[in-house]
Every structure is written in structure tokens, then in C-alpha cells.
Design a protein around this motif. Structure first.
Motif, PDB file in Angstrom:
ATOM      1  N   PHE A 277       0.834  -1.208   0.000  1.00  0.00           N
ATOM      2  CA  PHE A 277       0.000   0.000   0.000  1.00  0.00           C
ATOM      3  C   PHE A 277       0.871   1.262   0.000  1.00  0.00           C
ATOM      4  O   PHE A 277       0.363   2.370   0.117  1.00  0.00           O
ATOM      5  N   GLY A 278       2.177   1.105  -0.047  1.00  0.00           N
ATOM      6  CA  GLY A 278       3.072   2.259   0.047  1.00  0.00           C
ATOM      7  C   GLY A 278       3.080   2.862   1.436  1.00  0.00           C
ATOM      8  O   GLY A 278       3.462   4.028   1.609  1.00  0.00           O
ATOM      9  N   ALA A 279       2.659   2.095   2.443  1.00  0.00           N
ATOM     10  CA  ALA A 279       2.637   2.588   3.827  1.00  0.00           C
ATOM     11  C   ALA A 279       3.907   2.140   4.563  1.00  0.00           C
ATOM     12  O   ALA A 279       4.582   1.196   4.134  1.00  0.00           O
ATOM     13  N   HIS A 280       4.203   2.814   5.665  1.00  0.00           N
ATOM     14  CA  HIS A 280       5.450   2.561   6.392  1.00  0.00           C
ATOM     15  C   HIS A 280       5.203   2.025   7.796  1.00  0.00           C
ATOM     16  O   HIS A 280       4.165   2.284   8.407  1.00  0.00           O
ATOM     17  N   LEU A 281       6.206   1.304   8.290  1.00  0.00           N
ATOM     18  CA  LEU A 281       6.135   0.644   9.605  1.00  0.00           C
ATOM     19  C   LEU A 281       6.772   1.522  10.676  1.00  0.00           C
ATOM     20  O   LEU A 281       7.903   1.980  10.518  1.00  0.00           O
ATOM     21  N   ALA A 282       6.042   1.730  11.776  1.00  0.00           N
ATOM     22  CA  ALA A 282       6.584   2.451  12.938  1.00  0.00           C
ATOM     23  C   ALA A 282       6.142   1.679  14.186  1.00  0.00           C
ATOM     24  O   ALA A 282       5.142   2.031  14.818  1.00  0.00           O
ATOM     25  N   PRO A 283       6.860   0.601  14.550  1.00  0.00           N
ATOM     26  CA  PRO A 283       6.371  -0.251  15.641  1.00  0.00           C
ATOM     27  C   PRO A 283       6.130   0.522  16.943  1.00  0.00           C
ATOM     28  O   PRO A 283       6.948   1.332  17.368  1.00  0.00           O
ATOM     29  N   HIS A 284       4.971   0.230  17.531  1.00  0.00           N
ATOM     30  CA  HIS A 284       4.595   0.783  18.838  1.00  0.00           C
ATOM     31  C   HIS A 284       5.425   0.082  19.901  1.00  0.00           C
ATOM     32  O   HIS A 284       5.593  -1.145  19.834  1.00  0.00           O
ATOM     33  N   CYS A 285       5.977   0.789  20.873  1.00  0.00           N
ATOM     34  CA  CYS A 285       6.749   0.111  21.919  1.00  0.00           C
ATOM     35  C   CYS A 285       6.972   0.982  23.152  1.00  0.00           C
ATOM     36  O   CYS A 285       8.082   1.454  23.389  1.00  0.00           O
ATOM     37  N   PRO A 286       5.916   1.164  23.973  1.00  0.00           N
ATOM     38  CA  PRO A 286       6.139   1.813  25.263  1.00  0.00           C
ATOM     39  C   PRO A 286       6.453   0.754  26.316  1.00  0.00           C
ATOM     40  O   PRO A 286       6.167   0.955  27.495  1.00  0.00           O
ATOM     41  N   LEU A 287       7.011  -0.379  25.888  1.00  0.00           N
ATOM     42  CA  LEU A 287       7.195  -1.542  26.762  1.00  0.00           C
ATOM     43  C   LEU A 287       8.669  -1.735  27.117  1.00  0.00           C
ATOM     44  O   LEU A 287       9.458  -0.802  27.043  1.00  0.00           O
ATOM     45  N   GLY A 288       9.024  -2.962  27.463  1.00  0.00           N
ATOM     46  CA  GLY A 288      10.347  -3.247  27.991  1.00  0.00           C
ATOM     47  C   GLY A 288      11.380  -3.626  26.941  1.00  0.00           C
ATOM     48  O   GLY A 288      11.126  -3.540  25.730  1.00  0.00           O
ATOM     49  N   PRO A 289      12.553  -4.070  27.400  1.00  0.00           N
ATOM     50  CA  PRO A 289      13.696  -4.255  26.515  1.00  0.00           C
ATOM     51  C   PRO A 289      13.557  -5.400  25.509  1.00  0.00           C
ATOM     52  O   PRO A 289      14.114  -5.316  24.413  1.00  0.00           O
ATOM     53  N   ILE A 290      12.803  -6.441  25.869  1.00  0.00           N
ATOM     54  CA  ILE A 290      12.694  -7.565  24.935  1.00  0.00           C
ATOM     55  C   ILE A 290      11.775  -7.184  23.781  1.00  0.00           C
ATOM     56  O   ILE A 290      12.060  -7.467  22.608  1.00  0.00           O
ATOM     57  N   SER A 291      10.706  -6.481  24.130  1.00  0.00           N
ATOM     58  CA  SER A 291       9.785  -6.001  23.103  1.00  0.00           C
ATOM     59  C   SER A 291      10.498  -5.047  22.146  1.00  0.00           C
ATOM     60  O   SER A 291      10.331  -5.122  20.926  1.00  0.00           O
ATOM     61  N   LEU A 292      11.335  -4.161  22.704  1.00  0.00           N
ATOM     62  CA  LEU A 292      12.073  -3.219  21.850  1.00  0.00           C
ATOM     63  C   LEU A 292      13.106  -3.952  20.995  1.00  0.00           C
ATOM     64  O   LEU A 292      13.257  -3.664  19.800  1.00  0.00           O
ATOM     65  N   ALA A 293      13.781  -4.922  21.601  1.00  0.00           N
ATOM     66  CA  ALA A 293      14.777  -5.690  20.834  1.00  0.00           C
ATOM     67  C   ALA A 293      14.108  -6.430  19.677  1.00  0.00           C
ATOM     68  O   ALA A 293      14.635  -6.469  18.558  1.00  0.00           O
ATOM     69  N   ALA A 294      12.925  -6.998  19.943  1.00  0.00           N
ATOM     70  CA  ALA A 294      12.194  -7.700  18.880  1.00  0.00           C
ATOM     71  C   ALA A 294      11.793  -6.716  17.777  1.00  0.00           C
ATOM     72  O   ALA A 294      11.897  -7.025  16.583  1.00  0.00           O
ATOM     73  N   SER A 295      11.364  -5.519  18.186  1.00  0.00           N
ATOM     74  CA  SER A 295      11.005  -4.479  17.204  1.00  0.00           C
ATOM     75  C   SER A 295      12.199  -4.165  16.317  1.00  0.00           C
ATOM     76  O   SER A 295      12.086  -4.095  15.086  1.00  0.00           O
ATOM     77  N   LEU A 296      13.353  -3.970  16.949  1.00  0.00           N
ATOM     78  CA  LEU A 296      14.540  -3.563  16.192  1.00  0.00           C
ATOM     79  C   LEU A 296      14.980  -4.658  15.220  1.00  0.00           C
ATOM     80  O   LEU A 296      15.406  -4.369  14.099  1.00  0.00           O
ATOM     81  N   GLN A 297      14.859  -5.919  15.644  1.00  0.00           N
ATOM     82  CA  GLN A 297      15.223  -7.003  14.721  1.00  0.00           C
ATOM     83  C   GLN A 297      14.371  -6.925  13.460  1.00  0.00           C
ATOM     84  O   GLN A 297      14.872  -7.112  12.344  1.00  0.00           O
ATOM     85  N   VAL A 298      13.078  -6.655  13.632  1.00  0.00           N
ATOM     86  CA  VAL A 298      12.193  -6.556  12.464  1.00  0.00           C
ATOM     87  C   VAL A 298      12.548  -5.329  11.624  1.00  0.00           C
ATOM     88  O   VAL A 298      12.669  -5.426  10.401  1.00  0.00           O
ATOM     89  N   VAL A 299      12.749  -4.182  12.267  1.00  0.00           N
ATOM     90  CA  VAL A 299      12.945  -2.960  11.456  1.00  0.00           C
ATOM     91  C   VAL A 299      14.298  -2.963  10.739  1.00  0.00           C
ATOM     92  O   VAL A 299      14.417  -2.370   9.663  1.00  0.00           O
TER      93      VAL A 299
END
Ligand SMILES: O=C(O)[C@@H](O)[C@H](O)[C@H](O)CO
Ligand SMILES: [Mg+2]
Length: 381
Positions: A277-299
Motif C-alpha cells: 500500500f506504500g505505507a510505512h512501519l513504525a512499531p509501537h513500543c512503550p514496553l520493555g527491553p525484549i519487546s524493543l529488541a524484537a522491534s529492532l530485529q524486524v525494522v
């Protein structure tokens, strides 16, 4: 390799971690949590763990299919968050087993660093300029602020003008090179959001987030078409089919949460769907370090990535923060407003297991505050 044990840890300020152990000594960590309902997600993880124990952790996709669809009833924040945390832990194990970071298993990195934004409340106009200046000094090139505190569904002139004035202040401090994102938290009616978007457009926000609550997403296209402001949403959407609907409405930015929307496996697919769709990903993450690490692996492996949320320095309840349960803080040290890619295996997080076990003894019972309008009626948070 076989999964031998799955444990969960209820950790201040408002998180839940899971630890998946194998008979080969490899341990994977995940963060299965939905804010304010951590104990409920914990119970869901315990039920899903019955299936996983005794099975091969490397069959990540097959497990994802069974965990999300094998119970006949599907989805929702609790089950999707439970699956999300377990999925993160299985990818962590896979990375450690193959000796590679998860982003390498997802096709390899497409960038070396990932832009992150800092959060500034923005509710107190007196403090806003100072808060943003501090984030700029710390190197951040983008901030996100609230559009307003609790508001009447049909915002008054003062509320709309107040919001616009605060964004104008932010723009003045940030200048034309940095970005400002605005979070509405679904607090406004569609009519008020339309008015706000119109007034805010000349200040060129990076995006305006959740101009509607998720149950009203079927009228989101009207807001998208009403003006030039990029619309973002997704922290309360849990799978591809939910994102398909808002992408069809024309949102510019999708914000799945790695701990809510089925984990690395599903967010990876949501990003691919958004790409069409030409849209962009901006993962939500007001959570802890594992959630952020998982986000970063994807991005790090996602071409259509915009920016990553993170909670460094935010102390919910002042009890613990992003770095409280990790031994190596390097992956979370942001340089010039960016997270740097590492080659550490799995998710790249070194969990402080002793601290986790100790904190779980006290646990937490974090709940979303219940807010009311001056007339006593319930107000969305
Ligand atoms: O985008 C955000 O980080 C916020 O909307 C949070 O999800 C909300 O305050 C609940 O934690
Ligand atoms: Mg939000």
C-alpha cells in the motif's frame, strides 16, 4: 532440540517476560504483555505452554499457526500478546541456535541504524519547550507528544487551539529539520479529529496517531481524505486482517506492537502488507527491553520502515525502566537519535535473570487509570 520449560515473570513497572528453556541449554526470552492485563496474559501463556513443552523450538512458523488458530477461537489482545511473547522467545532461540541475529534470519539487514523517537508528554505547555530541547540535546531528531489530555469528545475551541499552540511550540523548538508526531489516543470524536487535523496541517507533523479509537476504524478513510496529514494507527490492532482494513482506508503509517500483534512472525507480515500500500512501519513500543529488541530485529530487515518508538528514561511508577532487567545496555544506547544494529545472536538482549527472578517476587498490579469528564461521565484514556 526440545522445549523443556516455560516460565513467566511479572515485572514492574507493568511488564511480563517469558523464558523458554530447551534441553540443549539454549534459553529464549519474550515479552508477552498487554498493558494493564499482564496477569491475564500470563494465564494465556501458561495454557499455550502446554502445547509447546516437549516440541522442537525451531519450528517457529508451525507453532505460530497452531497457537493462533489451533484453539478454534482466535485473536484479541490477550491471546495475540501471549503468542507474541512466545514467538519472540522462539526467534531468540532460533537465532542463538544458528549463531545469527534474528534480522539475518529474516533476510538480512536493509539498514545499519534505525531512527527512534523520544516521547514528551506535551500536556503542560510550560514544560514542553524545555522537554523537547532536552531530547534534542540528547540527539533525538523526532519526538512524539499527546494532542491533549482528557478531552470532551467534541473538543472545545480552547482544547483545539491549545493543542495547536503546543504543537506550534514544539515545531519552533524542533525547527524544520526534525519531526514531531502527535498521539490522539483515540480521545477525540471523528468531527473533532477532523478539525484538529485541519488546524495542525500547516505545522507538518510526521504523523497524527489514533485520531479515532480502534472500534471506529471503519470511518477512518474520511479522516485520511480530509487533509494532507499522514495518519498512523495500529497499537490496538492485533493481526494482518485488522491492518488490511486500515491500509484500505489509506493510513500512511502502521504501528503494530511486537508484544501485541503476534510477535516477530506476524509483524514481519504486517510490514510486507503495508509495503503493497506504500505505507510505512513504525512499531509501537512503550514496553520493555525484549519487546524493543524484537522491534529492532524486524525494522533492521524491513525496507518500508519509518521510525521506532522506545521508552528510554520513562519511569512508569518510578519503579523500573527499559534498562532495569538487561546486563548489556549497549543495544539500547541511542546515537544521534538512532539505534545501532548489532550482530549479537537471537534478539541480542542479555537478560539479567537474577534481577528478573527477584522483581517477580513482588510483581506488580499496574492498571490503566480511569478518567472522568467534569460531568462525571467516563473519559477515554
Ligand atoms: O503510543 C503510545 O505509546 C501510547 O498510546 C501508549 O500505548 C498508551 O499510552 C498506553 O500505554
Ligand atoms: Mg499511541
Amino acid at each position: 532440540m526440545k522445549i523443556t520449560r516455560i516460565e513467566t515473570f511479572l515485572l514492574p513497572p507493568r511488564w511480563l517476560f517469558c523464558r523458554v528453556e530447551t534441553d540443549e541449554g539454549i534459553v529464549g526470552w519474550g515479552e508477552p504483555v498487554v498493558e494493564g492485563r499482564a496477569e491475564v496474559v500470563r494465564a494465556a501463556v501458561d495454557v499455550l505452554a502446554e502445547y509447546l513443552v516437549g516440541r522442537d523450538p525451531l519450528r517457529v512458523e508451525d507453532h505460530w499457526q497452531v497457537l493462533t488458530k489451533g484453539g478454534f477461537y482466535r485473536g484479541g489482545p490477550v491471546l495475540s500478546s501471549a503468542v507474541a511473547g512466545l514467538d519472540q522467545a522462539l526467534w531468540d532461540i532460533a537465532g542463538k541456535h544458528y549463531g545469527a541475529p534474528v534480522h539475518a534470519l529474516l533476510g538480512g539487514p536493509v539498514r545499519d541504524r534505525a531512527r527512534v523517537y523520544a516521547w514528551v508528554g506535551g500536556d503542560d505547555p510550560g514544560e514542553l519547550a524545555e522537554q523537547i530541547a532536552a531530547q534534542v540535546d540528547a540527539g533525538f531528531t523526532a519526538v512524539k507528544m499527546n494532542a491533549a489530555g482528557v478531552t470532551r469528545p467534541h473538543a472545545s475551541v480552547a482544547e483545539i487551539e491549545g493543542a495547536v499552540a503546543r504543537v506550534a511550540t514544539a515545531r519552533e523548538v524542533l525547527g524544520p529539520e526534525r519531526d514531531i508526531a502527535i498521539d490522539c489516543h483515540g480521545r477525540f470524536s471523528a468531527a473533532s479529529s477532523r478539525r484538529l487535523l485541519h488546524e495542525i496541517a500547516p505545522l507538518h507533523p510526521l504523523f497524527v496517531e489514533e485520531p479515532l479509537p480502534p472500534e471506529q476504524n471503519h470511518v477512518l478513510s474520511g479522516l485520511v481524505e480530509a487533509g494532507p496529514v499522514p495518519i498512523a494507527t495500529g497499537e490496538r490492532i492485533y493481526d494482518r486482517s485488522g491492518f488490511l482494513a486500515v491500509l484500505r482506508s489509506g493510513v500512511a503509517v502502521v504501528q503494530p506492537d511486537l508484544s501485541h500483534a503476534g510477535g516477530i512472525s506476524e509483524v514481519r507480515r504486517i510490514a510486507s502488507l503495508a509495503e503493497t500500500f506504500g505505507a510505512h512501519l513504525a512499531p509501537h513500543c512503550p514496553l520493555g527491553p525484549i519487546s524493543l529488541a524484537a522491534s529492532l530485529q524486524v525494522v533492521f530487515a524491513t525496507p518500508n520502515f519509518l521510525i521506532q518508538e522506545q521508552s528510554l528514561g520513562i519511569h512508569y511508577n518510578r519503579e523500573a525502566d527499559l534498562l532495569s532487567y538487561v546486563l548489556d545496555t549497549e543495544p539500547f544506547r541511542f546515537v544521534d537519535g538512532h539505534a545501532t544494529r548489532t550482530e549479537l545472536p537471537g534478539l541480542g538482549v542479555t537478560v539479567d535473570e537474577a534481577a528478573v527472578r527477584e522483581a517477580d517476587r513482588a510483581g506488580h498490579s499496574w492498571r490503566n487509570p480511569v478518567w472522568r469528564h467534569p460531568d462525571g461521565g467516563f473519559a477515554e484514556w
